[in-house]
Design a protein around this motif. Structure first.
Motif, PDB file in Angstrom:
ATOM      1  N   ASP A  43       0.699  -0.954  -0.089  1.00  0.00           N
ATOM      2  CA  ASP A  43      -0.113   0.068  -0.068  1.00  0.00           C
ATOM      3  C   ASP A  43       0.364   1.374   0.244  1.00  0.00           C
ATOM      4  O   ASP A  43       2.448   1.237   0.465  1.00  0.00           O
ATOM      5  CB  ASP A  43      -1.025   0.097   0.677  1.00  0.00           C
ATOM      6  N   LEU A  44       0.540   2.460  -0.451  1.00  0.00           N
ATOM      7  CA  LEU A  44       0.956   3.387  -0.360  1.00  0.00           C
ATOM      8  C   LEU A  44       0.307   4.505   0.592  1.00  0.00           C
ATOM      9  O   LEU A  44      -0.556   4.413   1.128  1.00  0.00           O
ATOM     10  CB  LEU A  44       0.570   4.120  -1.552  1.00  0.00           C
ATOM     11  N   ILE A  45       1.415   4.947   1.741  1.00  0.00           N
ATOM     12  CA  ILE A  45       1.951   5.441   2.635  1.00  0.00           C
ATOM     13  C   ILE A  45       1.630   7.217   2.076  1.00  0.00           C
ATOM     14  O   ILE A  45       2.757   7.459   1.765  1.00  0.00           O
ATOM     15  CB  ILE A  45       2.264   5.380   3.472  1.00  0.00           C
ATOM     16  N   ILE A  46       1.204   8.089   2.539  1.00  0.00           N
ATOM     17  CA  ILE A  46       1.291   9.651   1.855  1.00  0.00           C
ATOM     18  C   ILE A  46       1.461  10.742   3.865  1.00  0.00           C
ATOM     19  O   ILE A  46      -0.015  10.534   4.371  1.00  0.00           O
ATOM     20  CB  ILE A  46       0.297  10.678   1.781  1.00  0.00           C
ATOM     21  N   ARG A  47       2.790  10.556   3.599  1.00  0.00           N
ATOM     22  CA  ARG A  47       2.726  11.848   5.358  1.00  0.00           C
ATOM     23  C   ARG A  47       2.595  13.230   4.899  1.00  0.00           C
ATOM     24  O   ARG A  47       3.389  13.526   3.593  1.00  0.00           O
ATOM     25  CB  ARG A  47       3.393  10.828   6.366  1.00  0.00           C
ATOM     26  N   MET A  48       1.503  14.029   5.965  1.00  0.00           N
ATOM     27  CA  MET A  48       1.677  15.219   5.789  1.00  0.00           C
ATOM     28  C   MET A  48       1.601  16.068   6.734  1.00  0.00           C
ATOM     29  O   MET A  48       1.234  15.493   7.807  1.00  0.00           O
ATOM     30  CB  MET A  48       0.281  15.430   4.736  1.00  0.00           C
ATOM     31  N   TYR A  49       1.633  17.357   7.392  1.00  0.00           N
ATOM     32  CA  TYR A  49       1.756  17.628   8.505  1.00  0.00           C
ATOM     33  C   TYR A  49       0.867  19.679   7.954  1.00  0.00           C
ATOM     34  O   TYR A  49       1.212  20.028   7.139  1.00  0.00           O
ATOM     35  CB  TYR A  49       2.961  17.723   8.934  1.00  0.00           C
ATOM     36  N   GLU A  50       0.163  19.753   9.314  1.00  0.00           N
ATOM     37  CA  GLU A  50       0.085  21.509   9.094  1.00  0.00           C
ATOM     38  C   GLU A  50       1.139  22.549  10.447  1.00  0.00           C
ATOM     39  O   GLU A  50       1.874  22.025  10.600  1.00  0.00           O
ATOM     40  CB  GLU A  50      -0.977  21.918  10.011  1.00  0.00           C
ATOM     41  N   ALA A  51       1.735  23.759   9.597  1.00  0.00           N
ATOM     42  CA  ALA A  51       3.062  24.086   9.081  1.00  0.00           C
ATOM     43  C   ALA A  51       2.636  25.569   9.660  1.00  0.00           C
ATOM     44  O   ALA A  51       3.410  26.039  10.185  1.00  0.00           O
ATOM     45  CB  ALA A  51       3.254  23.822   8.041  1.00  0.00           C
ATOM     46  N   TYR A  52       1.201  25.919   9.816  1.00  0.00           N
ATOM     47  CA  TYR A  52       1.291  27.319  10.416  1.00  0.00           C
ATOM     48  C   TYR A  52       0.013  28.005  11.813  1.00  0.00           C
ATOM     49  O   TYR A  52      -0.205  28.410  11.811  1.00  0.00           O
ATOM     50  CB  TYR A  52       0.839  28.430   9.273  1.00  0.00           C
ATOM     51  N   GLY A  53      -0.262  26.437  12.171  1.00  0.00           N
ATOM     52  CA  GLY A  53      -1.293  26.686  13.615  1.00  0.00           C
ATOM     53  C   GLY A  53      -2.463  27.032  13.296  1.00  0.00           C
ATOM     54  O   GLY A  53      -3.563  27.083  13.918  1.00  0.00           O
ATOM     55  N   LYS A  54      -3.072  26.660  12.076  1.00  0.00           N
ATOM     56  CA  LYS A  54      -4.501  26.557  11.278  1.00  0.00           C
ATOM     57  C   LYS A  54      -4.973  25.359  11.947  1.00  0.00           C
ATOM     58  O   LYS A  54      -4.405  24.335  11.650  1.00  0.00           O
ATOM     59  CB  LYS A  54      -4.753  26.989   9.795  1.00  0.00           C
ATOM     60  N   ARG A  55      -5.926  25.521  11.883  1.00  0.00           N
ATOM     61  CA  ARG A  55      -7.080  24.296  12.020  1.00  0.00           C
ATOM     62  C   ARG A  55      -8.392  24.852  10.375  1.00  0.00           C
ATOM     63  O   ARG A  55      -7.878  25.340  10.519  1.00  0.00           O
ATOM     64  CB  ARG A  55      -7.471  24.418  13.354  1.00  0.00           C
ATOM     65  N   GLY A  56      -8.741  22.820  10.153  1.00  0.00           N
ATOM     66  CA  GLY A  56      -9.462  23.669   8.940  1.00  0.00           C
ATOM     67  C   GLY A  56      -9.103  22.559   8.358  1.00  0.00           C
ATOM     68  O   GLY A  56      -8.705  20.752   8.350  1.00  0.00           O
ATOM     69  N   SER A  57     -10.302  22.413   7.023  1.00  0.00           N
ATOM     70  CA  SER A  57     -11.067  20.911   5.888  1.00  0.00           C
ATOM     71  C   SER A  57      -9.689  21.989   4.849  1.00  0.00           C
ATOM     72  O   SER A  57      -9.061  22.533   4.381  1.00  0.00           O
ATOM     73  CB  SER A  57     -12.368  21.157   6.135  1.00  0.00           C
ATOM     74  N   PHE A  58      -9.881  20.803   4.188  1.00  0.00           N
ATOM     75  CA  PHE A  58      -8.590  20.950   3.489  1.00  0.00           C
ATOM     76  C   PHE A  58      -8.856  19.172   1.970  1.00  0.00           C
ATOM     77  O   PHE A  58      -9.612  18.519   2.621  1.00  0.00           O
ATOM     78  CB  PHE A  58      -7.238  20.711   2.945  1.00  0.00           C
ATOM     79  N   ARG A  59      -8.943  19.567   0.762  1.00  0.00           N
ATOM     80  CA  ARG A  59      -8.826  18.961  -0.339  1.00  0.00           C
ATOM     81  C   ARG A  59      -7.694  17.982  -0.747  1.00  0.00           C
ATOM     82  O   ARG A  59      -6.272  18.891  -1.333  1.00  0.00           O
ATOM     83  CB  ARG A  59      -9.739  18.921  -1.272  1.00  0.00           C
ATOM     84  N   LEU A  60      -7.514  17.525  -0.992  1.00  0.00           N
ATOM     85  CA  LEU A  60      -6.358  16.942  -1.653  1.00  0.00           C
ATOM     86  C   LEU A  60      -7.072  16.297  -3.029  1.00  0.00           C
ATOM     87  O   LEU A  60      -7.963  14.779  -3.040  1.00  0.00           O
ATOM     88  CB  LEU A  60      -5.722  15.571  -1.537  1.00  0.00           C
ATOM     89  N   HIS A  61      -6.226  16.162  -4.433  1.00  0.00           N
ATOM     90  CA  HIS A  61      -6.349  15.056  -4.998  1.00  0.00           C
ATOM     91  C   HIS A  61      -5.014  14.624  -5.893  1.00  0.00           C
ATOM     92  O   HIS A  61      -4.401  15.157  -5.916  1.00  0.00           O
ATOM     93  CB  HIS A  61      -7.234  16.435  -6.399  1.00  0.00           C
ATOM     94  N   ILE A  62      -5.718  12.858  -6.252  1.00  0.00           N
ATOM     95  CA  ILE A  62      -4.237  12.064  -6.617  1.00  0.00           C
ATOM     96  C   ILE A  62      -5.027  11.330  -7.192  1.00  0.00           C
ATOM     97  O   ILE A  62      -5.923  10.153  -7.302  1.00  0.00           O
ATOM     98  CB  ILE A  62      -4.016  11.467  -5.023  1.00  0.00           C
ATOM     99  N   PRO A  63      -5.023  11.543  -8.590  1.00  0.00           N
ATOM    100  CA  PRO A  63      -5.946  11.301  -9.491  1.00  0.00           C
ATOM    101  C   PRO A  63      -5.320   9.697 -10.377  1.00  0.00           C
ATOM    102  O   PRO A  63      -5.737   8.938 -10.432  1.00  0.00           O
ATOM    103  CB  PRO A  63      -4.397  11.905 -11.282  1.00  0.00           C
TER     104      PRO A  63
END
Length: 111
Positions: A43-63
Protein backbone atom coordinates in the motif's frame (compact mmCIF):
# COMPACT_ATOMS: atom_id res chain seq x y z
CA UNK A 1 17.30 16.28 2.80
CA UNK A 2 20.38 17.15 0.75
CA UNK A 3 22.60 14.66 2.59
CA UNK A 4 20.41 11.55 2.54
CA UNK A 5 18.26 12.28 -0.51
CA UNK A 6 20.26 14.24 -3.08
CA UNK A 7 18.27 15.58 -6.01
CA UNK A 8 18.91 13.80 -9.30
CA UNK A 9 17.69 15.41 -12.52
CA UNK A 10 17.69 13.98 -16.01
CA UNK A 11 16.22 15.20 -19.29
CA UNK A 12 13.27 13.25 -20.67
CA UNK A 13 11.07 13.55 -23.70
CA UNK A 14 7.35 13.15 -23.47
CA UNK A 15 4.09 13.69 -25.19
CA UNK A 16 0.59 14.59 -24.11
CA UNK A 17 0.16 16.81 -21.06
CA UNK A 18 2.96 19.25 -20.35
CA UNK A 19 2.49 18.96 -16.58
CA UNK A 20 1.25 16.42 -14.10
CA UNK A 21 0.96 16.42 -10.33
CA UNK A 22 1.03 13.25 -8.26
CA UNK A 23 -0.77 15.02 -5.39
CA UNK A 24 -2.61 18.33 -5.50
CA UNK A 25 -3.86 20.22 -2.44
CA UNK A 26 -6.29 23.13 -2.25
CA UNK A 27 -4.49 24.76 0.69
CA UNK A 28 -1.08 26.30 1.35
CA UNK A 29 -0.68 25.42 5.04
CA UNK A 30 -0.57 21.61 4.72
CA UNK A 31 2.72 20.18 3.43
CA UNK A 32 3.11 16.73 1.88
CA UNK A 33 6.24 15.38 3.55
CA UNK A 34 6.44 11.67 2.71
CA UNK A 35 5.24 9.34 -0.04
CA UNK A 36 6.38 5.77 0.55
CA UNK A 37 5.45 2.11 0.54
CA UNK A 38 3.73 0.82 3.69
CA UNK A 39 5.92 -1.04 6.18
CA UNK A 40 3.60 -4.08 6.09
CA UNK A 41 2.77 -4.42 2.40
CA UNK A 42 2.49 -2.71 -0.97
CA UNK A 43 0.00 0.00 0.00
CA UNK A 44 1.00 3.63 -0.51
CA UNK A 45 1.52 5.86 2.55
CA UNK A 46 1.28 9.64 2.28
CA UNK A 47 2.26 11.70 5.31
CA UNK A 48 1.57 15.43 5.63
CA UNK A 49 1.64 18.07 8.34
CA UNK A 50 0.03 21.41 9.16
CA UNK A 51 2.77 24.04 9.33
CA UNK A 52 1.21 27.34 10.48
CA UNK A 53 -1.05 26.57 13.44
CA UNK A 54 -4.27 26.61 11.41
CA UNK A 55 -7.25 24.32 11.91
CA UNK A 56 -9.63 23.40 9.14
CA UNK A 57 -10.67 21.34 6.18
CA UNK A 58 -8.66 20.76 3.04
CA UNK A 59 -8.86 18.60 -0.04
CA UNK A 60 -6.33 16.38 -1.82
CA UNK A 61 -6.50 15.26 -5.43
CA UNK A 62 -4.50 12.13 -6.26
CA UNK A 63 -5.45 11.16 -9.84
CA UNK A 64 -3.79 7.74 -9.77
CA UNK A 65 -5.97 6.42 -6.92
CA UNK A 66 -9.44 7.80 -7.45
CA UNK A 67 -12.19 5.21 -6.81
CA UNK A 68 -9.86 3.22 -4.52
CA UNK A 69 -10.01 2.76 -0.75
CA UNK A 70 -8.17 5.49 1.15
CA UNK A 71 -7.84 5.38 4.93
CA UNK A 72 -6.68 7.81 7.59
CA UNK A 73 -3.99 6.10 9.69
CA UNK A 74 -2.02 6.64 12.85
CA UNK A 75 1.76 7.17 12.63
CA UNK A 76 2.25 3.40 12.83
CA UNK A 77 0.24 3.07 9.60
CA UNK A 78 -2.73 1.33 11.26
CA UNK A 79 -6.06 2.19 9.62
CA UNK A 80 -8.30 4.50 11.67
CA UNK A 81 -11.15 5.18 9.25
CA UNK A 82 -12.17 5.58 5.63
CA UNK A 83 -11.62 9.01 4.04
CA UNK A 84 -14.53 10.48 2.08
CA UNK A 85 -14.11 11.24 -1.62
CA UNK A 86 -16.22 13.83 -3.45
CA UNK A 87 -15.75 14.80 -7.10
CA UNK A 88 -12.34 13.04 -7.19
CA UNK A 89 -11.04 14.96 -4.13
CA UNK A 90 -10.22 13.45 -0.72
CA UNK A 91 -11.96 15.44 2.02
CA UNK A 92 -9.72 15.87 5.09
CA UNK A 93 -9.56 17.93 8.28
CA UNK A 94 -6.45 18.88 10.20
CA UNK A 95 -5.59 20.43 13.56
CA UNK A 96 -2.82 22.95 14.21
CA UNK A 97 0.62 21.33 13.74
CA UNK A 98 -0.95 17.88 13.28
CA UNK A 99 0.84 15.12 11.38
CA UNK A 100 -1.67 13.23 9.22
CA UNK A 101 -1.07 9.88 7.52
CA UNK A 102 -3.21 8.31 4.81
CA UNK A 103 -3.02 4.80 3.37
CA UNK A 104 -4.02 3.94 -0.20
CA UNK A 105 -4.89 0.31 -0.97
CA UNK A 106 -2.54 -0.45 -3.87
CA UNK A 107 -3.63 -4.08 -4.23
CA UNK A 108 -6.93 -2.73 -5.60
CA UNK A 109 -5.01 -1.01 -8.41
CA UNK A 110 -3.41 -4.24 -9.60
CA UNK A 111 -6.73 -6.07 -10.28
Amino acid sequence: YDLNCPLTAMPVTGHGNTHYSLIESDTNHVYIDTVKRAEDGNDLIIRMYEAYGKRGSFRLHIPAIMDKSVYECDCMEREQGLIAVKDDWLLCTIKPYEIKTIRIKINELEG
